[in-house]
Write a protein that holds these residues in place. Structure first.
Motif, mmCIF file in Angstrom:
data_model
loop_
_atom_site.group_PDB
_atom_site.id
_atom_site.type_symbol
_atom_site.label_atom_id
_atom_site.label_comp_id
_atom_site.label_asym_id
_atom_site.label_seq_id
_atom_site.Cartn_x
_atom_site.Cartn_y
_atom_site.Cartn_z
ATOM 1 N N HIS A 1 -61.839 -23.018 14.242
ATOM 2 C CA HIS A 1 -60.725 -22.505 13.428
ATOM 3 C C HIS A 1 -61.224 -21.831 12.156
ATOM 4 O O HIS A 1 -60.758 -20.748 11.787
ATOM 5 N N ALA A 2 -62.173 -22.470 11.457
ATOM 6 C CA ALA A 2 -62.629 -21.927 10.178
ATOM 7 C C ALA A 2 -63.234 -20.538 10.345
ATOM 8 O O ALA A 2 -63.003 -19.637 9.526
ATOM 9 N N THR A 3 -64.002 -20.351 11.412
ATOM 10 C CA THR A 3 -64.603 -19.039 11.660
ATOM 11 C C THR A 3 -63.542 -18.017 12.056
ATOM 12 O O THR A 3 -63.556 -16.879 11.564
ATOM 13 N N VAL A 4 -62.632 -18.404 12.944
ATOM 14 C CA VAL A 4 -61.555 -17.492 13.360
ATOM 15 C C VAL A 4 -60.714 -17.106 12.155
ATOM 16 O O VAL A 4 -60.381 -15.922 11.958
ATOM 17 N N TRP A 5 -60.365 -18.081 11.338
ATOM 18 C CA TRP A 5 -59.592 -17.808 10.116
ATOM 19 C C TRP A 5 -60.343 -16.819 9.228
ATOM 20 O O TRP A 5 -59.761 -15.844 8.729
ATOM 21 N N GLY A 6 -61.644 -17.059 9.014
ATOM 22 C CA GLY A 6 -62.427 -16.186 8.152
ATOM 23 C C GLY A 6 -62.482 -14.756 8.657
ATOM 24 O O GLY A 6 -62.348 -13.805 7.880
ATOM 25 N N VAL A 7 -62.669 -14.582 9.960
ATOM 26 C CA VAL A 7 -62.730 -13.244 10.554
ATOM 27 C C VAL A 7 -61.400 -12.517 10.371
ATOM 28 O O VAL A 7 -61.355 -11.351 9.942
ATOM 29 N N ILE A 8 -60.306 -13.183 10.680
ATOM 30 C CA ILE A 8 -58.991 -12.545 10.608
ATOM 31 C C ILE A 8 -58.627 -12.215 9.170
ATOM 32 O O ILE A 8 -58.157 -11.108 8.874
ATOM 33 N N VAL A 9 -58.860 -13.155 8.265
ATOM 34 C CA VAL A 9 -58.482 -12.934 6.863
ATOM 35 C C VAL A 9 -59.323 -11.826 6.244
ATOM 36 O O VAL A 9 -58.805 -10.971 5.510
ATOM 37 N N ALA A 10 -60.627 -11.818 6.519
ATOM 38 C CA ALA A 10 -61.473 -10.743 5.990
ATOM 39 C C ALA A 10 -61.011 -9.388 6.500
ATOM 40 O O ALA A 10 -60.953 -8.407 5.736
ATOM 41 N N SER A 11 -60.639 -9.313 7.766
ATOM 42 C CA SER A 11 -60.181 -8.046 8.345
ATOM 43 C C SER A 11 -58.870 -7.603 7.731
ATOM 44 O O SER A 11 -58.671 -6.413 7.440
ATOM 45 N N ILE A 12 -57.956 -8.546 7.518
ATOM 46 C CA ILE A 12 -56.678 -8.212 6.872
ATOM 47 C C ILE A 12 -56.930 -7.671 5.473
ATOM 48 O O ILE A 12 -56.375 -6.634 5.073
ATOM 49 N N ARG A 13 -57.755 -8.368 4.713
ATOM 50 C CA ARG A 13 -58.008 -7.955 3.331
ATOM 51 C C ARG A 13 -58.649 -6.572 3.285
ATOM 52 O O ARG A 13 -58.304 -5.731 2.444
ATOM 53 N N GLN A 14 -59.591 -6.320 4.179
ATOM 54 C CA GLN A 14 -60.274 -5.024 4.193
ATOM 55 C C GLN A 14 -59.335 -3.895 4.607
ATOM 56 O O GLN A 14 -59.553 -2.735 4.240
ATOM 57 N N ARG A 15 -58.284 -4.215 5.363
ATOM 58 C CA ARG A 15 -57.328 -3.192 5.782
ATOM 59 C C ARG A 15 -56.297 -2.889 4.708
ATOM 60 O O ARG A 15 -55.959 -1.726 4.482
ATOM 61 N N VAL A 16 -55.757 -3.925 4.054
ATOM 62 C CA VAL A 16 -54.585 -3.709 3.201
ATOM 63 C C VAL A 16 -54.934 -3.439 1.746
ATOM 64 O O VAL A 16 -54.140 -2.830 1.023
ATOM 65 N N VAL A 17 -56.118 -3.866 1.295
ATOM 66 C CA VAL A 17 -56.483 -3.650 -0.109
ATOM 67 C C VAL A 17 -56.966 -2.213 -0.284
ATOM 68 O O VAL A 17 -57.807 -1.743 0.487
ATOM 69 N N PRO A 18 -56.457 -1.484 -1.285
ATOM 70 C CA PRO A 18 -56.951 -0.128 -1.541
ATOM 71 C C PRO A 18 -58.458 -0.123 -1.758
ATOM 72 O O PRO A 18 -59.013 -1.060 -2.339
ATOM 73 N N SER A 19 -59.109 0.932 -1.299
ATOM 74 C CA SER A 19 -60.567 0.986 -1.331
ATOM 75 C C SER A 19 -61.124 0.783 -2.737
ATOM 76 O O SER A 19 -62.128 0.096 -2.918
ATOM 77 N N HIS A 20 -60.468 1.362 -3.741
ATOM 78 C CA HIS A 20 -60.999 1.266 -5.097
ATOM 79 C C HIS A 20 -60.822 -0.124 -5.704
ATOM 80 O O HIS A 20 -61.362 -0.405 -6.780
ATOM 81 N N LEU A 21 -60.082 -1.021 -5.016
ATOM 82 C CA LEU A 21 -59.852 -2.374 -5.513
ATOM 83 C C LEU A 21 -60.532 -3.443 -4.663
ATOM 84 O O LEU A 21 -60.391 -4.639 -4.955
ATOM 85 N N LEU A 22 -61.247 -3.035 -3.617
ATOM 86 C CA LEU A 22 -61.813 -4.017 -2.691
ATOM 87 C C LEU A 22 -62.739 -5.014 -3.388
ATOM 88 O O LEU A 22 -62.719 -6.210 -3.087
ATOM 89 N N GLY A 23 -63.560 -4.537 -4.299
ATOM 90 C CA GLY A 23 -64.482 -5.439 -4.987
ATOM 91 C C GLY A 23 -63.759 -6.436 -5.857
ATOM 92 O O GLY A 23 -64.048 -7.639 -5.831
ATOM 93 N N ARG A 24 -62.791 -5.950 -6.644
ATOM 94 C CA ARG A 24 -62.091 -6.845 -7.567
ATOM 95 C C ARG A 24 -61.208 -7.851 -6.847
ATOM 96 O O ARG A 24 -61.215 -9.042 -7.168
ATOM 97 N N VAL A 25 -60.452 -7.403 -5.865
ATOM 98 C CA VAL A 25 -59.601 -8.328 -5.120
ATOM 99 C C VAL A 25 -60.468 -9.328 -4.348
ATOM 100 O O VAL A 25 -60.165 -10.529 -4.301
ATOM 101 N N GLY A 26 -61.570 -8.845 -3.762
ATOM 102 C CA GLY A 26 -62.477 -9.743 -3.062
ATOM 103 C C GLY A 26 -63.080 -10.785 -3.994
ATOM 104 O O GLY A 26 -63.274 -11.940 -3.604
#
Length: 401
Positions: A322-347
């Motif tokens: 579960h922890a790995t599946v959760w991490g993969v899905i959440v990272a992918s969601i964040r990389q898709r929805v966060v604007p490129s210029h904010l990826l570092g700060r939001v991350g």
């Protein structure tokens, strides 16, 4: 295999993935050899714990600042420079070990520098991935990175690190320095990525950090995921801070048995990485994330009631899947929805909640267990995750969309 990866995810991802694999093995070697080195220099438990905390501290001190610089600078170049700097730090440590001049303050200084570099490099790597991989390929790319992490650090690196330390106390740190140099060369070979356009005039560093915090807090799904992970890590680390004692007193395991039980995390993590993208496509991210929260509750309850090592091992395998599946899905969601210029700060805000939760949980776990008993942290973790599941259930509807 490499040709297949290049065809499906691109040659630049292959370089990034290989760099991650190499540096993960190096990190794992140092993680295994580092405590052995400290213990060979001093028998003081406070110093041994202090050296471990010295590497975690930069996440609490610099995570937000590092995220802002990741959005200001060329992410590819930043990773290269930081990897080279970490390699120099490790080479210096190896030299002091080889010449018998190493001291605990030197070790703490080096691991603090490594942790500081990690806040920059890890954040930059996460922000760089969407520029290397097409959006629809992000789950597959993240899954391969997670699989590499589990195989490299858990299965390969830790036995290798202990073996190298036995051969020569300096060898593991020289080896890790070399892996950072190799990773830097590989990342340098990625095609230059255009900088993300900054909307409007650049503000102060504090203003840029605040912009990242505001964006995360206003986005309901990302906020839900970040807060769930932060509180979940408090619960998890409070319970697992006393896991070695739990294994001895509750499960009756020897130190060897404790070591074998820890491999359950690695086994589940590797399997989770292979099925994460498939599960998300088959059932949707919402269903998978909701199921993950339920698994967390069941995990803590099971560990609180069982006295059987095999049952504990089984639930830990399920949890790590579960922890790995959760991490993969959440990272992918964040990389898709966060604007490129904010990826570092939001991350970096996400990482601060993640690492901060882990630190708070680790501090609380020992106190809870010593006052109310060894299973108390697991019961409290189960209650906390039940509350998180109830609160996050509806916001997670947006995950599939």
């Amino acid at each position: 295999m490499r040709a297949l990866l290049s065809a499906r995810l691109g040659a630049d991802f292959t370089k990034l993935w290989t760099a991650s694999a190499v540096s993960n093995i190096g990190d794992g070697v140092t993680m295994a050899a580092g405590p052995l080195l400290v213990a060979s220099v001093t028998g003081n438990p406070a110093w041994i714990a202090g050296a471990a905390f010295a590497q975690q501290l930069p996440w609490l001190l610099f995570a937000l600042v590092s995220g802002a610089y990741v959005d200001r600078l060329d992410r590819r170049v930043l990773v290269v420079v930081v990897n080279l700097a970490r390699g120099v730090a490790l080479a210096t440590l190896a030299a002091t070990v080889a010449t018998h001049t190493v001291t605990v303050p030197i070790i703490c200084t080096v691991v603090f520098l490594l942790g500081t570099g990690e806040t920059l490099a890890d954040t930059a790597m996460g922000a760089l991935l969407p520029a290397v991989v097409l959006p629809e390929k992000l789950p597959s790319a993240n899954a391969r990175l997670y699989a590499t992490f589990n195989i490299g650090q858990q299965f390969v690196a830790k036995p290798l690190g202990a073996w190298l330390f036995v051969i020569s106390a300096a060898a593991p740190f020289g080896f890790d320095a070399l892996t950072f140099a190799v990773a830097a060369v590989l990342i340098a070979g990625i095609r230059p990525v255009p900088a993300a356009p900054q909307p409007g005039p650049r503000t102060s560093l504090r203003g840029e950090i605040a912009e990242g915090v505001r964006w995360l807090w206003r986005h309901r799904l990302v906020r839900t995921l970040a807060v769930s992970m932060g509180i979940g890590n408090i619960a998890f680390c409070a319970a697992f801070a006393v896991f070695v004692i739990y294994c001895r007193q509750r499960l009756g395991l020897s130190d060897v048995g404790y070591g074998f039980l820890l491999t359950a995390f690695a086994v589940g993590g590797v399997f989770g990485a292979t099925i994460a993208a498939k599960l998300a496509r088959r059932f949707g991210s919402t269903a998978v994330l909701r199921a993950g929260l339920l698994i967390e509750v069941v995990t803590h309850v099971t560990l609180a009631v069982t006295t059987t090592p095999w049952m504990a091992a089984g639930i830990l395998v399920v949890f790590s899947i579960h922890a790995t599946v959760w991490g993969v899905i959440v990272a992918s969601i964040r990389q898709r929805v966060v604007p490129s210029h904010l990826l570092g700060r939001v991350g970096s805000v996400y990482a601060l909640l993640d690492q901060g939760g882990a630190a708070l949980g680790s501090l609380a776990g020992g106190l809870l267990a010593s006052v109310w008993g060894i299973t108390t942290p697991f019961w409290i973790a189960a209650a906390a995750m039940t509350a998180i599941t109830v609160c996050a259930w509806r916001p997670l509807r947006e995950a599939t969309a």
